[in-house]
Design a protein around this motif. Structure first.
Motif, PDB file in Angstrom:
ATOM      1  N   TYR A  86       0.802  -1.220   0.000  1.00 11.60           N
ATOM      2  CA  TYR A  86       0.000   0.000   0.000  1.00 11.60           C
ATOM      3  C   TYR A  86       0.839   1.276   0.000  1.00 11.60           C
ATOM      4  CZ  TYR A  86      -4.392  -2.488   0.408  1.00 11.60           C
ATOM      5  OH  TYR A  86      -5.489  -3.280   0.142  1.00 11.60           O
ATOM      6  N   ASP A  87       2.150   1.153  -0.220  1.00 10.18           N
ATOM      7  CA  ASP A  87       3.001   2.321  -0.387  1.00 10.18           C
ATOM      8  C   ASP A  87       3.474   2.376  -1.838  1.00 10.18           C
ATOM      9  OD1 ASP A  87       3.063   3.404   2.292  1.00 10.18           O
ATOM     10  OD2 ASP A  87       4.192   1.617   2.851  1.00 10.18           O
ATOM     11  N   ALA A  88       3.453   3.564  -2.426  1.00 11.29           N
ATOM     12  CA  ALA A  88       3.815   3.731  -3.835  1.00 11.29           C
ATOM     13  C   ALA A  88       5.330   3.800  -3.996  1.00 11.29           C
ATOM     14  CB  ALA A  88       3.180   5.011  -4.383  1.00 11.29           C
ATOM     15  N   LEU A  89       5.805   3.264  -5.109  1.00 13.27           N
ATOM     16  CA  LEU A  89       7.240   3.232  -5.399  1.00 13.27           C
ATOM     17  C   LEU A  89       7.592   4.194  -6.529  1.00 13.27           C
ATOM     18  CD1 LEU A  89       7.495  -0.588  -5.097  1.00 13.27           C
ATOM     19  CD2 LEU A  89       9.115   0.914  -3.944  1.00 13.27           C
ATOM     20  N   CYS A  90       8.800   4.747  -6.455  1.00 14.76           N
ATOM     21  CA  CYS A  90       9.315   5.631  -7.505  1.00 14.76           C
ATOM     22  C   CYS A  90       9.612   4.824  -8.774  1.00 14.76           C
ATOM     23  CB  CYS A  90      10.585   6.323  -7.013  1.00 14.76           C
ATOM     24  SG  CYS A  90      10.309   7.492  -5.671  1.00 14.76           S
ATOM     25  N   PRO A  91       9.912   5.498  -9.884  1.00 15.78           N
ATOM     26  CA  PRO A  91      10.181   4.778 -11.136  1.00 15.78           C
ATOM     27  C   PRO A  91      11.305   3.753 -11.060  1.00 15.78           C
ATOM     28  CG  PRO A  91       9.681   7.061 -11.641  1.00 15.78           C
ATOM     29  CD  PRO A  91       9.747   6.962 -10.137  1.00 15.78           C
ATOM     30  N   LEU A 156       5.382  -8.094  -8.396  1.00 13.51           N
ATOM     31  CA  LEU A 156       4.738  -7.693  -9.641  1.00 13.51           C
ATOM     32  C   LEU A 156       4.528  -6.185  -9.584  1.00 13.51           C
ATOM     33  CD1 LEU A 156       3.174  -8.190 -12.301  1.00 13.51           C
ATOM     34  CD2 LEU A 156       1.152  -8.663 -10.895  1.00 13.51           C
ATOM     35  N   PHE A 157       5.223  -5.456 -10.448  1.00 11.04           N
ATOM     36  CA  PHE A 157       5.140  -3.996 -10.462  1.00 11.04           C
ATOM     37  C   PHE A 157       4.211  -3.532 -11.584  1.00 11.04           C
ATOM     38  CE2 PHE A 157       9.327  -5.048  -8.705  1.00 11.04           C
ATOM     39  CZ  PHE A 157       9.332  -4.301  -7.536  1.00 11.04           C
ATOM     40  N   VAL A 158       3.264  -2.664 -11.221  1.00 12.51           N
ATOM     41  CA  VAL A 158       2.297  -2.146 -12.187  1.00 12.51           C
ATOM     42  C   VAL A 158       2.373  -0.617 -12.174  1.00 12.51           C
ATOM     43  CG1 VAL A 158      -0.136  -1.999 -12.822  1.00 12.51           C
ATOM     44  CG2 VAL A 158       0.774  -4.125 -11.867  1.00 12.51           C
ATOM     45  N   PRO A 159       2.584   0.024 -13.323  1.00  9.97           N
ATOM     46  CA  PRO A 159       2.611   1.495 -13.343  1.00  9.97           C
ATOM     47  C   PRO A 159       1.208   2.071 -13.193  1.00  9.97           C
ATOM     48  CG  PRO A 159       2.802   0.637 -15.577  1.00  9.97           C
ATOM     49  CD  PRO A 159       2.798  -0.553 -14.669  1.00  9.97           C
ATOM     50  N   VAL A 160       1.109   3.151 -12.459  1.00 13.72           N
ATOM     51  CA  VAL A 160      -0.172   3.854 -12.338  1.00 13.72           C
ATOM     52  C   VAL A 160      -0.197   4.938 -13.410  1.00 13.72           C
ATOM     53  CG1 VAL A 160      -1.707   5.147 -10.827  1.00 13.72           C
ATOM     54  CG2 VAL A 160      -0.207   3.384  -9.874  1.00 13.72           C
ATOM     55  N   GLY A 161      -0.791   4.631 -14.537  1.00 12.62           N
ATOM     56  CA  GLY A 161      -0.777   5.524 -15.689  1.00 12.62           C
ATOM     57  C   GLY A 161       0.164   5.014 -16.765  1.00 12.62           C
ATOM     58  N   SER A 162       0.019   5.553 -17.947  1.00 14.57           N
ATOM     59  CA  SER A 162       0.780   5.055 -19.104  1.00 14.57           C
ATOM     60  C   SER A 162       2.065   5.842 -19.313  1.00 14.57           C
ATOM     61  CB  SER A 162      -0.094   5.116 -20.367  1.00 14.57           C
ATOM     62  OG  SER A 162      -0.668   6.398 -20.521  1.00 14.57           O
ATOM     63  N   TRP A 163       2.831   6.017 -18.232  1.00 15.13           N
ATOM     64  CA  TRP A 163       4.089   6.767 -18.301  1.00 15.13           C
ATOM     65  C   TRP A 163       5.302   5.864 -18.519  1.00 15.13           C
ATOM     66  CZ3 TRP A 163       7.591   5.153 -14.763  1.00 15.13           C
ATOM     67  CH2 TRP A 163       7.105   4.463 -13.648  1.00 15.13           C
ATOM     68  N   ALA A 164       5.222   4.603 -18.105  1.00 13.10           N
ATOM     69  CA  ALA A 164       6.385   3.707 -18.152  1.00 13.10           C
ATOM     70  C   ALA A 164       6.665   3.273 -19.591  1.00 13.10           C
ATOM     71  CB  ALA A 164       6.147   2.485 -17.276  1.00 13.10           C
ATOM     72  N   THR A 165       7.935   3.042 -19.882  1.00  9.30           N
ATOM     73  CA  THR A 165       8.312   2.635 -21.235  1.00  9.30           C
ATOM     74  C   THR A 165       9.430   1.603 -21.160  1.00  9.30           C
ATOM     75  OG1 THR A 165       8.912   3.438 -23.446  1.00  9.30           O
ATOM     76  CG2 THR A 165      10.011   4.463 -21.546  1.00  9.30           C
ATOM     77  N   ASP A 166       9.834   1.104 -22.314  1.00 10.71           N
ATOM     78  CA  ASP A 166      10.882   0.100 -22.389  1.00 10.71           C
ATOM     79  C   ASP A 166      11.519   0.173 -23.772  1.00 10.71           C
ATOM     80  OD1 ASP A 166      11.776  -2.553 -20.802  1.00 10.71           O
ATOM     81  OD2 ASP A 166      11.754  -3.000 -22.945  1.00 10.71           O
ATOM     82  N   ASP A 167      12.781  -0.252 -23.875  1.00  8.31           N
ATOM     83  CA  ASP A 167      13.454  -0.243 -25.173  1.00  8.31           C
ATOM     84  C   ASP A 167      12.794  -1.201 -26.165  1.00  8.31           C
ATOM     85  OD1 ASP A 167      15.265   1.594 -24.253  1.00  8.31           O
ATOM     86  OD2 ASP A 167      16.761   0.101 -23.671  1.00  8.31           O
ATOM     87  N   ASP A 168      12.187  -2.256 -25.643  1.00  6.34           N
ATOM     88  CA  ASP A 168      11.463  -3.201 -26.499  1.00  6.34           C
ATOM     89  C   ASP A 168      10.069  -2.637 -26.781  1.00  6.34           C
ATOM     90  OD1 ASP A 168       9.387  -5.683 -26.492  1.00  6.34           O
ATOM     91  OD2 ASP A 168      11.269  -6.247 -27.477  1.00  6.34           O
ATOM     92  N   LYS A 169       9.720  -2.478 -28.050  1.00  2.00           N
ATOM     93  CA  LYS A 169       8.463  -1.824 -28.413  1.00  2.00           C
ATOM     94  C   LYS A 169       7.249  -2.596 -27.918  1.00  2.00           C
ATOM     95  CE  LYS A 169      10.165   0.602 -32.541  1.00  2.00           C
ATOM     96  NZ  LYS A 169      10.000   0.797 -34.009  1.00  2.00           N
ATOM     97  N   LYS A 223       3.903  12.779 -11.003  1.00  2.00           N
ATOM     98  CA  LYS A 223       4.618  12.050  -9.957  1.00  2.00           C
ATOM     99  C   LYS A 223       4.430  10.557 -10.216  1.00  2.00           C
ATOM    100  CE  LYS A 223       3.690  15.820  -6.758  1.00  2.00           C
ATOM    101  NZ  LYS A 223       2.903  16.242  -5.568  1.00  2.00           N
ATOM    102  N   PRO A 224       5.127  10.041 -11.218  1.00  2.37           N
ATOM    103  CA  PRO A 224       4.895   8.651 -11.619  1.00  2.37           C
ATOM    104  C   PRO A 224       5.242   7.660 -10.509  1.00  2.37           C
ATOM    105  CG  PRO A 224       6.862   9.532 -12.691  1.00  2.37           C
ATOM    106  CD  PRO A 224       6.184  10.683 -12.025  1.00  2.37           C
ATOM    107  N   VAL A 225       4.410   6.656 -10.362  1.00  2.57           N
ATOM    108  CA  VAL A 225       4.638   5.642  -9.331  1.00  2.57           C
ATOM    109  C   VAL A 225       4.300   4.261  -9.879  1.00  2.57           C
ATOM    110  CG1 VAL A 225       4.204   7.183  -7.374  1.00  2.57           C
ATOM    111  CG2 VAL A 225       2.305   5.891  -8.375  1.00  2.57           C
ATOM    112  N   TRP A 226       4.937   3.271  -9.270  1.00  5.45           N
ATOM    113  CA  TRP A 226       4.580   1.868  -9.444  1.00  5.45           C
ATOM    114  C   TRP A 226       3.847   1.400  -8.190  1.00  5.45           C
ATOM    115  CZ3 TRP A 226       6.049  -0.862 -13.879  1.00  5.45           C
ATOM    116  CH2 TRP A 226       7.098  -0.332 -14.637  1.00  5.45           C
TER     117      TRP A 226
END
Length: 301
Positions: A86-91, A156-169, A223-226
């Motif tokens: 229940y605590d949010a994590l940084c990127p 299992l990390f889930v981004p809150v919002g569509s801010w996360a990205t990856d080098d693999d498309k 303030k992006p969080v996982w």
């Protein structure tokens, strides 16, 4: 699941009736109203698989209930636990982002709402969430009923919002989709926390302000969080001090896969108790933020 595996029998347990029309429930599936806190002796030694997901908000003694659930497995049966941090994590997925407050004006308002919801539930004795986070993060390796050779844990990390990205498309697209869905779920539901939080003395005006700020954060990705979901699984021993019985031989399917997605990269598996412990300790070392002041009703509680 019951439609995909028609040769299996499924039982769902909840405190409230399932909002589904009876005619839409497959014949191999049934639902029962039950309170896990009262014990599950009537289910002991019955199940091949138990999937417990996001139930701990209503469990008062997690260690007791976890042992009771494990007793519901047949020898060799598999239990899978999934519940939330229940605590949010940084990127970086290591450092916790503090909940917003006067002490942390740059903290997360999303995190403030989840922090206060957990604090209220624990304070009123309705939930053993803090114990759950500690115990599940350590995994099932030390549980007497479980075969440690079959146990693993994961974050299992889930981004809150569509801010996360990856080098693999493909992975980047998946993160965008998953993040958008989770943001939609939270934005449509976090105001449900308000009724409970008003009982600890927080005003409707304050809560609406927090929710508006949380919505803005999730929309603008300011303030992006996982969110971390804690996972643990393992199989029951065949008997005291015995390993789990061998699994039946699995016949590989020759049909082509319906998709070409690889493993989700933000699902981090811990193959031993030591690896799970190190990962948890590394995160907890960053949980140094100052807690927000107690709501009025909890002061002196």
């Amino acid at each position: 699941m019951s439609k995909e595996f028609p040769h299996c029998q499924f039982v769902g347990i909840d405190l409230a009736p399932v909002p589904i029309e009876a005619e839409n429930v497959p014949s191999n599936c049934r639902f029962e109203l039950d309170d896990i806190n009262n014990g599950l002796a009537h289910f002991h030694n019955e199940f091949d698989v138990i999937h417990s997901r996001l139930v701990v908000g209503g469990i008062r003694d997690f260690r007791k209930s976890k042992e009771d659930v494990e007793k519901c497995l047949k020898p060799g049966g598999l239990v899978i636990w999934i519940d939330g941090d229940y605590d949010a994590l940084c990127p970086d997925k290591i450092h916790y982002r503090p909940p917003a407050s006067d002490a942390h004006p740059d903290g997360s308002w999303f995190g403030r709402l989840t922090f206060e919801a957990r604090r209220a539930a624990v304070a009123f004795g309705r939930s053993d969430l803090d114990t759950m986070m500690e115990v599940l993060s350590a995994g099932l390796w030390e549980d007497p009923l479980m075969d440690p050779e079959t146990c693993q844990g994961a974050d299992l990390f889930v981004p809150v919002g569509s801010w996360a990205t990856d080098d693999d498309k493909v992975e980047a697209q998946r993160l965008t989709y998953v993040g958008a869905l989770f943001r939609q779920d939270f934005m449509s539901g976090h105001r449900a926390f308000h009724a409970g939080l008003m009982k600890v003395g927080l005003s409707a005006e304050t809560l609406n302000d927090w929710s508006d700020r949380a919505d803005e954060e999730m929309t603008k990705f300011s303030k992006p969080v996982w969110i971390r979901f804690i996972c643990a699984w393992g199989r029951r021993r065949a008997g005291p001090h015995q390993p789990a019985p061998p699994l039946p031989t699995q016949v590989a399917s020759s049909s082509p896969s319906d998709h070409q997605l690889g493993p989700y990269k933000s699902f981090v598996i811990h193959e031993s108790a030591e690896k799970a412990r190190r990962a948890n300790e590394e995160r907890n070392r960053t949980k140094t933020f100052q807690h927000p002041p107690l709501p009025p009703v909890l002061q002196g509680h």
